[in-house]
Design a protein around this motif. Structure first.
Motif, PDB file in Angstrom:
ATOM      1  N   GLN A  31     -17.525  19.113  17.081  1.00  0.00           N
ATOM      2  CA  GLN A  31     -18.360  19.959  17.924  1.00  0.00           C
ATOM      3  C   GLN A  31     -17.546  21.087  18.543  1.00  0.00           C
ATOM      4  OE1 GLN A  31     -21.902  19.808  18.551  1.00  0.00           O
ATOM      5  NE2 GLN A  31     -21.284  21.846  19.204  1.00  0.00           N
ATOM      6  N   ASP A  32     -16.341  20.774  19.014  1.00  0.00           N
ATOM      7  CA  ASP A  32     -15.478  21.823  19.545  1.00  0.00           C
ATOM      8  C   ASP A  32     -15.169  22.861  18.476  1.00  0.00           C
ATOM      9  OD1 ASP A  32     -15.024  21.104  22.290  1.00  0.00           O
ATOM     10  OD2 ASP A  32     -13.764  19.455  21.617  1.00  0.00           O
ATOM     11  N   TYR A  53     -10.379  28.766  25.455  1.00  0.00           N
ATOM     12  CA  TYR A  53     -11.078  27.532  25.111  1.00  0.00           C
ATOM     13  C   TYR A  53     -10.260  26.338  25.600  1.00  0.00           C
ATOM     14  CZ  TYR A  53     -14.438  24.582  22.789  1.00  0.00           C
ATOM     15  OH  TYR A  53     -15.441  23.683  22.559  1.00  0.00           O
ATOM     16  N   PRO A  54     -10.903  25.367  26.260  1.00  0.00           N
ATOM     17  CA  PRO A  54     -10.189  24.184  26.745  1.00  0.00           C
ATOM     18  C   PRO A  54      -9.420  23.498  25.617  1.00  0.00           C
ATOM     19  CG  PRO A  54     -12.431  24.212  27.605  1.00  0.00           C
ATOM     20  CD  PRO A  54     -12.348  25.324  26.608  1.00  0.00           C
ATOM     21  N   SER A  55      -8.226  23.088  25.902  1.00  0.00           N
ATOM     22  CA  SER A  55      -7.284  22.408  25.001  1.00  0.00           C
ATOM     23  C   SER A  55      -6.561  23.364  24.063  1.00  0.00           C
ATOM     24  CB  SER A  55      -7.957  21.298  24.173  1.00  0.00           C
ATOM     25  OG  SER A  55      -8.675  21.823  23.083  1.00  0.00           O
ATOM     26  N   PRO A 254     -18.259  31.775  30.750  1.00  0.00           N
ATOM     27  CA  PRO A 254     -17.789  31.100  29.528  1.00  0.00           C
ATOM     28  C   PRO A 254     -18.219  29.648  29.415  1.00  0.00           C
ATOM     29  CG  PRO A 254     -16.052  32.501  30.400  1.00  0.00           C
ATOM     30  CD  PRO A 254     -17.157  32.526  31.413  1.00  0.00           C
ATOM     31  N   ALA A 255     -18.199  28.907  30.517  1.00  0.00           N
ATOM     32  CA  ALA A 255     -18.609  27.498  30.465  1.00  0.00           C
ATOM     33  C   ALA A 255     -20.087  27.369  30.125  1.00  0.00           C
ATOM     34  CB  ALA A 255     -18.308  26.810  31.795  1.00  0.00           C
TER      35      ALA A 255
END
Length: 275
Positions: A31-32, A53-55, A254-255
Motif C-alpha cells: 500500500q505504501d 514520505y514516512p520511512s 500531505p497527510a
C-alpha cells in the motif's frame, strides 16, 4: 515467480527509486508503494520538486523530467544519484501463488465482473501478484469477485491531469464539499483538469501511458503497469472515456492527501509485457 531482478527493476521504474532486495523487513508495504507511485506523479503535476514520505524521508522529483509521455514511449533513463533507495523483501511483497500469465490469453467476447462492473483482464501481460490478502482490517471482500468487491483499475504512470476534466461523480457528493465547485468550473472552462490521481478500467488505455525500460537481467525491453482495485465511492469519471480520477481537493495537507490515496487505491498486481 518472475526473475527477482526483473521485478526489482519494474518496481524501480514505477517508483522512481532504487528498489533493492533485502532479507529483512521491507521499508514499504504494498500500500505504501502505490501511495509513493501515485503521489510522485500527483505532486509532479502540482509543480512540486520534492515529496516527503514516512520511512523514506524527502525524495527528489526532478528525475521525473527524464520521463516523457507516449506515443513515443521512450526507454527510461535516469541518473541513479538522484534516486532514493528502497529496501523490499520480495517474499513479503509478492504472492507467487496468485501469479497469472496472461501473455497468450485472448478473452474475445468473454465477460468478467468485479464489483458488478466489467473487468477487462490484462491479456498480453504477465502478472506478478502482490501480497495484500489479510492486510486490511475489514477483510478481503474488496479483492473478491462478488458485488462488494472493488472494481479493477490500471495505473499507467504517465496518466495525469492532462487526460481531461471531471465529468460526473460516483459516490456521495456531500462527502466531498469541494467537488461541486470543481464540477461547476468544468462547465465553464474547457481546460479545467481534475486534481488527483488517475487510472483506467482498460489496460489498453493504461498501456498508452505506461513506462518502458530495458532490463539488465535479460536485455529485453518491458512495459510496466500496476493493477489495482479502486474504491467506487472515491472515484470520479472524466470526460475522456475510460479515465477515472481519485479527486484530491485543494488545501489538503500531505497527510490528508496520502490518506485519500490510501482509502481509494489498493494494488494487487505488477504487470509486465515484453516489447
Amino acid at each position: 515467480m518472475m526473475d527477482p531482478g526483473l521485478l526489482l527493476e519494474a518496481l524501480s521504474v514505477l517508483s522512481g527509486c532504487n528498489v533493492e532486495s533485502t532479507s529483512g523487513p521491507s521499508q514499504l508495504s504494498p500500500q505504501d508503494f502505490i501511495n509513493v507511485v501515485a503521489l510522485r506523479q500527483f505532486y509532479k503535476q502540482e509543480g512540486l520538486k520534492e515529496l516527503d514520505y514516512p520511512s523514506l524521508g524527502t525524495m527528489s522529483l526532478q528525475d521525473q523530467d527524464l520521463y516523457q509521455t507516449p506515443p513515443s514511449l521512450p526507454e527510461v533513463v535516469e541518473e541513479p544519484s538522484l534516486r532514493t533507495t528502497i529496501k523490499i523483501n520480495l517474499e513479503d511483497f509478492f504472492h507467487p501463488n496468485f501469479n497469472y500469465d496472461f501473455t497468450n490469453v485472448k478473452d474475445g467476447d468473454k465477460q468478467f465482473l468485479r464489483g458488478n462492473e466489467r473487468y477487462v483482464r490484462p491479456c498480453g501481460w504477465n502478472r506478478a501478484a502482490i501480497r495484500v490478502v489479510g492486510h486490511y482490517g475489514e477483510g478481503d471482500g474488496w479483492l473478491g469477485t462478488g458485488t462488494d468487491a472493488w472494481p479493477v483499475s490500471y495505473h499507467g504512470h504517465n496518466m495525469d491531469g492532462s487526460l481531461g476534466i471531471i465529468l460526473k461523480h460516483k459516490g456521495n457528493p456531500d462527502e466531498r464539499p469541494d467537488f461541486q465547485d470543481a464540477a461547476a468550473a468544468c462547465l465553464v472552462a474547457d481546460d479545467t483538469q481534475g486534481r488527483g490521481v488517475y487510472s483506467t478500467p482498460d489496460v489498453k488505455t493504461a498501456e498508452k501511458f505506461c513506462k518502458i525500460f530495458s532490463s539488465k537481467v535479460d536485455g529485453k525491453k518491458y512495459k510496466v503497469v500496476l493493477q489495482n482495485r479502486i474504491n467506487p465511492k472515491n472515484r470520479i469519471e472524466c470526460q475522456r472515456q475510460n479515465v477515472w480520477v481519485v479527486y484530491i481537493p485543494e488545501g489538503r495537507n500531505p497527510a490528508q492527501t496520502r490518506a485519500i490515496v490510501q482509502e481509494s487505491l489498493r494494488p494487487y498486481g505488477l504487470l509486465l509485457k515484453a516489447v
